[in-house]
Write an enzyme that holds these catalytic residues in place. Structure first.
Site, PDB file in Angstrom:
ATOM      1  N   ASP A  50       3.574  -0.604  11.929  1.00 49.55           N
ATOM      2  CA  ASP A  50       2.221  -1.158  11.426  1.00 49.55           C
ATOM      3  C   ASP A  50       2.092  -2.450  11.878  1.00 49.55           C
ATOM      4  O   ASP A  50       1.003  -3.008  11.764  1.00 49.55           O
ATOM      5  CB  ASP A  50       2.115  -0.827   9.877  1.00 49.55           C
ATOM      6  CG  ASP A  50       2.078   0.351   9.420  1.00 49.55           C
ATOM      7  OD1 ASP A  50       1.701   1.361  10.213  1.00 49.55           O
ATOM      8  OD2 ASP A  50       2.121   0.826   8.444  1.00 49.55           O
ATOM      9  N   SER A  90       9.071   9.843  10.859  1.00 53.87           N
ATOM     10  CA  SER A  90       7.789   9.539  10.050  1.00 53.87           C
ATOM     11  C   SER A  90       8.093   9.668   8.582  1.00 53.87           C
ATOM     12  O   SER A  90       8.354  10.743   8.004  1.00 53.87           O
ATOM     13  CB  SER A  90       6.878  10.754  10.615  1.00 53.87           C
ATOM     14  OG  SER A  90       5.827  10.814   9.558  1.00 53.87           O
ATOM     15  N   GLN A 101       5.677   9.752   6.343  1.00 51.36           N
ATOM     16  CA  GLN A 101       4.696  10.495   5.968  1.00 51.36           C
ATOM     17  C   GLN A 101       5.348  12.188   5.780  1.00 51.36           C
ATOM     18  O   GLN A 101       5.322  12.888   4.808  1.00 51.36           O
ATOM     19  CB  GLN A 101       3.572  10.531   6.666  1.00 51.36           C
ATOM     20  CG  GLN A 101       2.807   9.166   6.245  1.00 51.36           C
ATOM     21  CD  GLN A 101       1.497   8.878   7.033  1.00 51.36           C
ATOM     22  OE1 GLN A 101       1.133   9.789   7.983  1.00 51.36           O
ATOM     23  NE2 GLN A 101       1.031   7.737   6.746  1.00 51.36           N
ATOM     24  N   GLY A 106      -4.046   8.284   5.897  1.00 52.57           N
ATOM     25  CA  GLY A 106      -3.002   9.474   6.305  1.00 52.57           C
ATOM     26  C   GLY A 106      -2.032   9.669   5.298  1.00 52.57           C
ATOM     27  O   GLY A 106      -1.810  10.857   4.994  1.00 52.57           O
ATOM     28  N   ARG A 121      -5.924  -2.403  10.828  1.00 48.85           N
ATOM     29  CA  ARG A 121      -5.103  -3.453  11.507  1.00 48.85           C
ATOM     30  C   ARG A 121      -5.397  -4.180  12.801  1.00 48.85           C
ATOM     31  O   ARG A 121      -5.172  -5.296  13.046  1.00 48.85           O
ATOM     32  CB  ARG A 121      -3.968  -2.560  11.545  1.00 48.85           C
ATOM     33  CG  ARG A 121      -3.167  -2.252  10.460  1.00 48.85           C
ATOM     34  CD  ARG A 121      -1.595  -1.940  10.134  1.00 48.85           C
ATOM     35  NE  ARG A 121      -1.303  -0.916   9.149  1.00 48.85           N
ATOM     36  CZ  ARG A 121      -1.232  -1.392   8.048  1.00 48.85           C
ATOM     37  NH1 ARG A 121      -1.321  -2.568   7.446  1.00 48.85           N
ATOM     38  NH2 ARG A 121      -0.979  -0.534   7.071  1.00 48.85           N
ATOM     39  N   LYS A 123       0.966  -1.284   0.050  1.00 42.42           N
ATOM     40  CA  LYS A 123       0.121   0.041   0.067  1.00 42.42           C
ATOM     41  C   LYS A 123       1.001   1.396  -0.090  1.00 42.42           C
ATOM     42  O   LYS A 123       0.700   2.134  -0.677  1.00 42.42           O
ATOM     43  CB  LYS A 123      -0.931  -0.010   1.257  1.00 42.42           C
ATOM     44  CG  LYS A 123      -1.817   1.149   1.537  1.00 42.42           C
ATOM     45  CD  LYS A 123      -2.943   0.622   2.571  1.00 42.42           C
ATOM     46  CE  LYS A 123      -2.762   0.801   3.812  1.00 42.42           C
ATOM     47  NZ  LYS A 123      -3.042   2.211   4.289  1.00 42.42           N
ATOM     48  N   ARG A 165      -6.725  13.345  12.885  1.00 40.92           N
ATOM     49  CA  ARG A 165      -5.249  13.133  13.037  1.00 40.92           C
ATOM     50  C   ARG A 165      -4.364  14.514  12.724  1.00 40.92           C
ATOM     51  O   ARG A 165      -4.734  15.195  12.115  1.00 40.92           O
ATOM     52  CB  ARG A 165      -5.068  11.928  12.052  1.00 40.92           C
ATOM     53  CG  ARG A 165      -5.662  10.624  12.379  1.00 40.92           C
ATOM     54  CD  ARG A 165      -5.647   9.498  11.515  1.00 40.92           C
ATOM     55  NE  ARG A 165      -3.986   9.112  11.528  1.00 40.92           N
ATOM     56  CZ  ARG A 165      -3.398   8.195  10.571  1.00 40.92           C
ATOM     57  NH1 ARG A 165      -4.381   7.632   9.710  1.00 40.92           N
ATOM     58  NH2 ARG A 165      -2.187   8.190  10.772  1.00 40.92           N
TER      59      ARG A 165
HETATM   60  C1  S3P Z   1       3.427   5.050   6.078  1.00 41.80           C
HETATM   61  C2  S3P Z   1       4.095   5.711   6.921  1.00 41.80           C
HETATM   62  C3  S3P Z   1       3.817   5.136   8.424  1.00 41.80           C
HETATM   63  C4  S3P Z   1       2.850   4.138   8.631  1.00 41.80           C
HETATM   64  C5  S3P Z   1       1.625   4.281   7.788  1.00 41.80           C
HETATM   65  C6  S3P Z   1       1.969   4.323   6.079  1.00 41.80           C
HETATM   66  C7  S3P Z   1       3.617   5.581   4.893  1.00 41.80           C
HETATM   67  O1  S3P Z   1       3.202   6.360   9.314  1.00 41.80           O
HETATM   68  O2  S3P Z   1       2.324   3.939  10.128  1.00 41.80           O
HETATM   69  O3  S3P Z   1       0.750   3.095   7.775  1.00 41.80           O
HETATM   70  O4  S3P Z   1       3.115   4.904   3.894  1.00 41.80           O
HETATM   71  O5  S3P Z   1       4.598   6.458   4.300  1.00 41.80           O
HETATM   72  P1  S3P Z   1       3.889   7.471   9.666  1.00 41.80           P
HETATM   73  O6  S3P Z   1       4.835   8.257   8.872  1.00 41.80           O
HETATM   74  O7  S3P Z   1       3.192   8.488  10.394  1.00 41.80           O
HETATM   75  O8  S3P Z   1       4.973   6.780  10.674  1.00 41.80           O
END
Ligand code: S3P
Length: 434
Positions: free
Chosen positions: A317, A168, A170, A95, A391, A23, A123
């Protein structure tokens, strides 16, 4: 929140299965292919709600995306080719979609508004809004710019060297994507290395990237060119089956073509530390990421673990499903430094404490994690609840299979956000006894 599934105890799980594409990689594939020039062909695209949200948003931004089964054809518009959306963009439960997209939208010469479902609207977004605003984007949102819906007026961005307070992917990805629109080099340094799918994807499409320890930089105004590649199977989805095989007696399962990116595969190391034998075969350097077939069989006794620090970031995760293993291990396990779990799709620390307690496990909730007394047989006490988190739902389904009498798991429709095929695959595995 809807859906409920009655789960009976099972054993003897056997089979060779495949899980849908990763994903995290899929979101990045759609985003980067959309702002590259020319045609990209992406195979192994997972058809889940989160990834479909990303596709719908890029279609609303004027990108032509064709989906046939698990194959995507994207006709990229180039860095400056997206068009102003006519309506509010909806990231659903995702997110990753919202935070990464904020980076891309910050560099556009138009205005956009992005929102999400009830969970996503709770969030925290300041972690990306703050650095993007520093680059010059005009962003406003509810809760003093911390909550969606968020409105973005794209601007000519200036590069930054950002020292991120949290590890992070993200946050890192959002800034790197914005950095594509800035003149010069944009860098992000994090306290520990988070997953590096964005860096790999950008490099694959031709961006100039530099790595220096925990710092990664992208050169702005990159020329991204369409590519053809296959997304490997999602190791986070695979983990539910790997754990099922480890904890259900007389089981052995092989999952083929799973992504084993070093920033994602730590769940395998944790399972090994807990006494589970993990066998990797057919290991190969795939494009864009390495893949392998993974085999796990029942393990006894299971050993407790103490997880903290960098390890927690690498298994973030997989913590829900790993707490199920910890509940069955001989001794006390701890997961600390995992406060981020409180701001995932639900407060996962609380959700796990409530559910594991209902299963008869002695578990203590602390501010940033859980202390779990293993060695219990999982009992049926009551129904289990996903709290709308995919999850948690899947972890509790596997826990119920390992319990004495099974259990009913409530609010299971959320599984569709990441893995709609989950129950089907689980039901088509072979079982003996139980
Ligand atoms: C993700 C980063 C993680 C993870 C999320 C997917 C991504 O979050 O928990 O399910 O695809 O970049 P964080 O970057 O907030 O840790």
């Amino acid at each position: 929140m809807t859906g409920e599934i009655r789960i009976s105890p099972r054993e003897g799980l056997r089979g060779k299965i495949k899980v849908p594409g990763d994903k995290s990689i899929a979101h990045r594939a759609v985003m980067v292919a959309s702002i590259a020039t020319g045609r990209s062909e992406i195979i192994g695209f997972p058809e889940n709600e989160d990834c479909l949200s990303t596709i719908r948003i890029f279609q609303a931004l004027g990108v032509q995306i064709e989906i046939t089964g698990d194959r995507l054809i994207i006709n990229g518009k180039g860095l400056g080719g997206l068009s102003e959306p006519e309506n509010v963009l909806d990231a659903g439960n995702s997110g990753t979609t919202l935070r990464l997209l904020l980076g891309i939208l910050s560099g556009q010469d138009f205005c956009s508004i992005i929102t999400g479902d009830e969970s996503l609207r709770r969030r925290p977004m300041r972690r990306v809004v703050e650095p993007l605003s520093r680059m010059g984007a005009e962003i406003i949102g509810r809760g003093e710019e911390n909550l969606a819906p968020i409105a973005i007026k794209g601007k000519k961005l200036a590069p930054i060297n950002y020292l991120s307070p949290i590890a992070s992917a993200q946050v890192k990805s959002s800034i790197l994507l914005a950095g594509l629109y800035a003149e010069g080099e944009t860098s992000v340094e994090e306290p520990a290395k988070s997953r590096d799918h964005t860096e790999r994807m950008l490099r694959l499409f031709g961006a100039e990237m530099k790595n220096d320890g925990l710092k990664v930089a992208v050169k702005g105004r990159a020329k991204l060119v369409g590519r053809e590649f296959r997304i490997p199977g999602d190791i986070s989805s695979a983990s539910f089956f790997l754990v099922a095989a480890a904890i259900l007696p007389n089981s052995e399962i092989t999952i083929t073509e799973v992504g084993i990116n070093p920033t994602r595969k730590a769940v395998l190391d944790v399972l090994e530390e807990m006494g589970v034998k993990v066998n990797l075969t057919n290991v190969r350097e795939g494009i864009p990421e390495p893949v392998a077939d993974i085999t796990v069989r029942s393990a006894k006794p299971l050993k407790p673990v103490n997880l903290k620090g960098e390890m927690v970031i690498r298994i973030i995760d997989e913590i829900p499903i790993l707490t199920v293993v910890a509940s069955l291990a001989d001794g006390e396990s701890s997961i600390l430094g995992a406060g981020e779990l409180r701001v995932k799709e639900t407060d996962r620390i609380r959700a796990l404490r409530v559910n594991l307690t209902r299963l008869g496990v002695r578990v203590r909730e602390v501010s940033d994690g859980l202390i779990i007394q293993g060695g219990s047989h999982l009992q049926e006490r009551d129904s289990l609840d996903s709290y709308g988190d995919h999850r948690i739902a899947m972890a509790m389904i596997i826990a119920a299979m390992a319990s004495k009498k099974g259990a009913t798991v409530l609010n299971t429709d959320c599984i569709n956000t990441s893995f709609p095929q989950f129950m089907n695959i689980l039901n088509t595995c072979n079982y003996s006894g139980g």
